[in-house]
Write a protein that holds these residues in place. Sequence first.
Motif, PDB file in Angstrom:
ATOM      1  N   ASP A 173      16.953 -17.158  -7.102  1.00  0.00           N
ATOM      2  CA  ASP A 173      15.984 -16.950  -6.028  1.00  0.00           C
ATOM      3  C   ASP A 173      16.604 -17.281  -4.677  1.00  0.00           C
ATOM      4  OD1 ASP A 173      14.144 -16.238  -7.932  1.00  0.00           O
ATOM      5  OD2 ASP A 173      13.000 -18.117  -7.851  1.00  0.00           O
ATOM      6  N   LYS A 174      17.378 -18.377  -4.637  1.00  0.00           N
ATOM      7  CA  LYS A 174      18.039 -18.788  -3.396  1.00  0.00           C
ATOM      8  C   LYS A 174      19.036 -17.718  -2.946  1.00  0.00           C
ATOM      9  CE  LYS A 174      20.150 -22.951  -1.456  1.00  0.00           C
ATOM     10  NZ  LYS A 174      20.692 -24.261  -1.776  1.00  0.00           N
ATOM     11  N   LYS A 175      19.805 -17.193  -3.945  1.00  0.00           N
ATOM     12  CA  LYS A 175      20.770 -16.128  -3.636  1.00  0.00           C
ATOM     13  C   LYS A 175      20.058 -14.902  -3.096  1.00  0.00           C
ATOM     14  CE  LYS A 175      24.717 -16.373  -6.707  1.00  0.00           C
ATOM     15  NZ  LYS A 175      25.266 -15.900  -7.960  1.00  0.00           N
ATOM     16  N   ASP A 176      18.954 -14.513  -3.764  1.00  0.00           N
ATOM     17  CA  ASP A 176      18.192 -13.341  -3.340  1.00  0.00           C
ATOM     18  C   ASP A 176      17.666 -13.541  -1.926  1.00  0.00           C
ATOM     19  OD1 ASP A 176      18.699 -12.258  -5.811  1.00  0.00           O
ATOM     20  OD2 ASP A 176      16.684 -12.655  -6.619  1.00  0.00           O
ATOM     21  N   THR A 177      17.171 -14.747  -1.629  1.00  0.00           N
ATOM     22  CA  THR A 177      16.663 -15.054  -0.296  1.00  0.00           C
ATOM     23  C   THR A 177      17.789 -14.978   0.731  1.00  0.00           C
ATOM     24  OG1 THR A 177      15.016 -16.508  -1.277  1.00  0.00           O
ATOM     25  CG2 THR A 177      15.436 -16.778   1.073  1.00  0.00           C
ATOM     26  N   LYS A 178      18.952 -15.569   0.371  1.00  0.00           N
ATOM     27  CA  LYS A 178      20.110 -15.521   1.285  1.00  0.00           C
ATOM     28  C   LYS A 178      20.567 -14.080   1.493  1.00  0.00           C
ATOM     29  CE  LYS A 178      22.311 -20.027   0.813  1.00  0.00           C
ATOM     30  NZ  LYS A 178      23.495 -20.740   0.362  1.00  0.00           N
ATOM     31  N   ALA A 179      20.597 -13.296   0.408  1.00  0.00           N
ATOM     32  CA  ALA A 179      21.037 -11.907   0.503  1.00  0.00           C
ATOM     33  C   ALA A 179      20.090 -11.123   1.405  1.00  0.00           C
ATOM     34  CB  ALA A 179      21.121 -11.270  -0.883  1.00  0.00           C
ATOM     35  N   ALA A 180      18.782 -11.348   1.255  1.00  0.00           N
ATOM     36  CA  ALA A 180      17.796 -10.659   2.093  1.00  0.00           C
ATOM     37  C   ALA A 180      17.977 -11.070   3.552  1.00  0.00           C
ATOM     38  CB  ALA A 180      16.382 -10.969   1.616  1.00  0.00           C
ATOM     39  N   ALA A 181      18.173 -12.369   3.788  1.00  0.00           N
ATOM     40  CA  ALA A 181      18.376 -12.867   5.155  1.00  0.00           C
ATOM     41  C   ALA A 181      19.666 -12.292   5.741  1.00  0.00           C
ATOM     42  CB  ALA A 181      18.421 -14.390   5.161  1.00  0.00           C
ATOM     43  N   LYS A 182      20.720 -12.199   4.911  1.00  0.00           N
ATOM     44  CA  LYS A 182      21.999 -11.651   5.364  1.00  0.00           C
ATOM     45  C   LYS A 182      21.830 -10.182   5.722  1.00  0.00           C
ATOM     46  CE  LYS A 182      26.872 -11.265   3.972  1.00  0.00           C
ATOM     47  NZ  LYS A 182      27.099 -10.069   4.710  1.00  0.00           N
ATOM     48  N   ASP A 183      21.096  -9.436   4.902  1.00  0.00           N
ATOM     49  CA  ASP A 183      20.859  -8.019   5.195  1.00  0.00           C
ATOM     50  C   ASP A 183      20.164  -7.873   6.537  1.00  0.00           C
ATOM     51  OD1 ASP A 183      22.024  -7.298   2.829  1.00  0.00           O
ATOM     52  OD2 ASP A 183      20.133  -6.930   1.756  1.00  0.00           O
ATOM     53  N   GLU A 184      19.141  -8.716   6.786  1.00  0.00           N
ATOM     54  CA  GLU A 184      18.437  -8.672   8.073  1.00  0.00           C
ATOM     55  C   GLU A 184      19.391  -9.003   9.208  1.00  0.00           C
ATOM     56  OE1 GLU A 184      14.914 -11.059   8.151  1.00  0.00           O
ATOM     57  OE2 GLU A 184      14.173 -10.211   6.273  1.00  0.00           O
ATOM     58  N   THR A 185      20.219 -10.031   9.026  1.00  0.00           N
ATOM     59  CA  THR A 185      21.181 -10.440  10.049  1.00  0.00           C
ATOM     60  C   THR A 185      22.186  -9.319  10.294  1.00  0.00           C
ATOM     61  OG1 THR A 185      20.955 -12.723   9.332  1.00  0.00           O
ATOM     62  CG2 THR A 185      22.860 -12.206  10.684  1.00  0.00           C
ATOM     63  N   ASP A 186      22.696  -8.714   9.213  1.00  0.00           N
ATOM     64  CA  ASP A 186      23.655  -7.611   9.358  1.00  0.00           C
ATOM     65  C   ASP A 186      23.035  -6.441  10.116  1.00  0.00           C
ATOM     66  OD1 ASP A 186      25.521  -9.073   8.021  1.00  0.00           O
ATOM     67  OD2 ASP A 186      25.366  -7.973   6.116  1.00  0.00           O
ATOM     68  N   GLU A 187      21.760  -6.146   9.835  1.00  0.00           N
ATOM     69  CA  GLU A 187      21.083  -5.068  10.542  1.00  0.00           C
ATOM     70  C   GLU A 187      20.982  -5.398  12.022  1.00  0.00           C
ATOM     71  OE1 GLU A 187      17.311  -4.215   8.711  1.00  0.00           O
ATOM     72  OE2 GLU A 187      18.249  -3.817   6.764  1.00  0.00           O
ATOM     73  N   LYS A 188      20.637  -6.662  12.338  1.00  0.00           N
ATOM     74  CA  LYS A 188      20.540  -7.068  13.741  1.00  0.00           C
ATOM     75  C   LYS A 188      21.896  -6.964  14.417  1.00  0.00           C
ATOM     76  CE  LYS A 188      16.609 -10.178  13.390  1.00  0.00           C
ATOM     77  NZ  LYS A 188      16.160 -11.568  13.417  1.00  0.00           N
ATOM     78  N   LYS A 189      22.972  -7.398  13.716  1.00  0.00           N
ATOM     79  CA  LYS A 189      24.316  -7.331  14.281  1.00  0.00           C
ATOM     80  C   LYS A 189      24.705  -5.887  14.538  1.00  0.00           C
ATOM     81  CE  LYS A 189      26.255 -11.623  12.494  1.00  0.00           C
ATOM     82  NZ  LYS A 189      27.203 -12.215  11.571  1.00  0.00           N
ATOM     83  N   THR A 190      24.373  -4.990  13.599  1.00  0.00           N
ATOM     84  CA  THR A 190      24.691  -3.569  13.772  1.00  0.00           C
ATOM     85  C   THR A 190      23.951  -3.043  14.985  1.00  0.00           C
ATOM     86  OG1 THR A 190      24.949  -3.339  11.396  1.00  0.00           O
ATOM     87  CG2 THR A 190      24.629  -1.311  12.634  1.00  0.00           C
ATOM     88  N   ASP A 191      22.666  -3.410  15.121  1.00  0.00           N
ATOM     89  CA  ASP A 191      21.891  -2.980  16.282  1.00  0.00           C
ATOM     90  C   ASP A 191      22.528  -3.523  17.560  1.00  0.00           C
ATOM     91  OD1 ASP A 191      20.159  -1.717  14.595  1.00  0.00           O
ATOM     92  OD2 ASP A 191      18.589  -3.265  14.690  1.00  0.00           O
ATOM     93  N   GLU A 192      22.949  -4.803  17.558  1.00  0.00           N
ATOM     94  CA  GLU A 192      23.569  -5.415  18.734  1.00  0.00           C
ATOM     95  C   GLU A 192      24.870  -4.712  19.071  1.00  0.00           C
ATOM     96  OE1 GLU A 192      23.955  -9.542  17.864  1.00  0.00           O
ATOM     97  OE2 GLU A 192      21.794  -9.885  17.870  1.00  0.00           O
ATOM     98  N   LYS A 193      25.679  -4.374  18.039  1.00  0.00           N
ATOM     99  CA  LYS A 193      26.940  -3.671  18.297  1.00  0.00           C
ATOM    100  C   LYS A 193      26.667  -2.328  18.945  1.00  0.00           C
ATOM    101  CE  LYS A 193      29.883  -5.596  14.703  1.00  0.00           C
ATOM    102  NZ  LYS A 193      30.536  -5.347  13.427  1.00  0.00           N
ATOM    103  N   ASP A 194      25.686  -1.621  18.436  1.00  0.00           N
ATOM    104  CA  ASP A 194      25.336  -0.322  19.015  1.00  0.00           C
ATOM    105  C   ASP A 194      24.949  -0.494  20.469  1.00  0.00           C
ATOM    106  OD1 ASP A 194      25.831   0.810  16.580  1.00  0.00           O
ATOM    107  OD2 ASP A 194      23.716   1.028  16.000  1.00  0.00           O
TER     108      ASP A 194
END
Length: 186
Positions: free
Chosen positions: A126-147
Motif C-alpha cells: 500500500d505504501k509503495k502504491d501510494t508513493k508510486a501514485a504520488a511520484k506519478d503526480e509529481t512527474d506530471e507536474k515536472k513535465t508540465d513545468e518543463k513544458d
Amino acid sequence: GLSGGAGKGKGKGAGAGEKRGRAGGEWTGTTPKLYIGNLAYDVTDEILKAYMETKGTLLSCVVLTDPNTKRSKGCGTCEYESLEEAEKAVKELSETKLNGRSIFVREDREPAREAARAARIKAMQDKKDTKAAAKDETDEKKTDEKDDDSRVSESEGWRVDTGKKDGEEGEGEGEGEEEAEGGETD
C-alpha cells in the motif's frame, strides 16, 4: 494465565494452564494448531500422533525434520479439529513425558506470524502504491513545468551566456577565435 509474578517459568507451584514462556500451557484460543517442543530425537510422526490424539481428533501431526539430514529438530506441530480439543491438549499434555523427555505444548505461533507477515507485506505494498501514485503526480507536474520553462525560454530567447552580445567580438574567450582568424590570412 496469571498477570502477576507467580506461575512464571517452570516452577511447580502453578498449574500447567497458568505457565508462560517455553514451558507451554499458553492458551489464547485463536488456533487449533499446536507446537510441541523438547521432543526426544527418536519420536516419529506416528509416536507423536498416537500421543496427541489421546486428547482429540487430529487433522495433522508432524515431527519437524532438517531437510538435508532428515533428522528430527526435536519439535513438532499438530492441528486438532476444534479449539476445545487443542485447549485440552495444551492443558493436559504440557510438562508430561514422551519417550523419557518432558515436553511442552503451546499454541503454534506460526499462524500468527503468517498473519502479521501478510499484514506487513500489504502495508508495504500500500505504501509503495501510494508513493508510486504520488511520484506519478509529481512527474506530471515536472513535465508540465518543463513544458512551461521551454515555452518561456523560447519566447525570451534564452541562450548560453558567452559574455558577448550577438555579432560582437570581445576579449577573454574570444581571443582564441581571433588567433584562428589571423592564422587563415597567411
